[in-house]
Design a protein around this motif. Structure first.
Motif, PDB file in Angstrom:
ATOM      1  N   GLY A   1       0.608  -7.368  -0.622  1.00 39.33           N
ATOM      2  CA  GLY A   1       0.196  -8.050   0.598  1.00 39.33           C
ATOM      3  C   GLY A   1      -0.575  -7.084   1.483  1.00 39.33           C
ATOM      4  O   GLY A   1      -1.535  -6.457   1.039  1.00 39.33           O
ATOM      5  N   ASP A   2      -0.116  -6.940   2.726  1.00 42.38           N
ATOM      6  CA  ASP A   2      -0.760  -6.033   3.676  1.00 42.38           C
ATOM      7  C   ASP A   2      -0.277  -4.595   3.542  1.00 42.38           C
ATOM      8  O   ASP A   2      -0.834  -3.703   4.176  1.00 42.38           O
ATOM      9  CB  ASP A   2      -0.494  -6.489   5.117  1.00 42.38           C
ATOM     10  CG  ASP A   2      -1.148  -7.815   5.444  1.00 42.38           C
ATOM     11  OD1 ASP A   2      -1.925  -8.305   4.606  1.00 42.38           O
ATOM     12  OD2 ASP A   2      -0.885  -8.361   6.528  1.00 42.38           O
ATOM     13  N   GLN A   3       0.759  -4.371   2.763  1.00 40.64           N
ATOM     14  CA  GLN A   3       1.366  -3.046   2.663  1.00 40.64           C
ATOM     15  C   GLN A   3       0.775  -2.256   1.492  1.00 40.64           C
ATOM     16  O   GLN A   3       0.734  -2.747   0.373  1.00 40.64           O
ATOM     17  CB  GLN A   3       2.883  -3.153   2.469  1.00 40.64           C
ATOM     18  CG  GLN A   3       3.601  -3.822   3.614  1.00 40.64           C
ATOM     19  CD  GLN A   3       3.539  -2.986   4.867  1.00 40.64           C
ATOM     20  OE1 GLN A   3       3.761  -1.784   4.844  1.00 40.64           O
ATOM     21  NE2 GLN A   3       3.219  -3.625   5.984  1.00 40.64           N
TER      22      GLN A   3
END
Length: 70
Positions: free
Chosen positions: A20-22
């Motif tokens: 995801g965003d990580q």
């Protein structure tokens, strides 16, 4: 790029990715204490410091020789 480095004074990087965003990276586990914790609270002999600096510089040279700018 760091996965190309194989030097005794550089922690090995195994994988880099994202979820995801990580973003994440996995690296070699090196047991012990940090350099700052080791040096805190007591004096260190000049010869010991010089030895450590030489090892740090050797690791940095390996990184620079691989064309990695940090």
């Amino acid at each position: 790029l760091m996965r190309r480095i194989n030097h005794s004074n550089v922690v090995r990087t195994y994988d880099v990715g994202s979820d995801g965003d990580q973003m994440y990276f996995t690296m070699e586990y090196v047991p012990g204490i940090s350099l700052i914790d080791w040096a805190s609270g007591h004096s260190v002999a000049r010869e010991t410091l010089l030895s450590l600096l030489k090892q740090i510089c050797a690791g940095l040279k390996a990184i620079h020789d691989a064309g990695i700018v940090h």
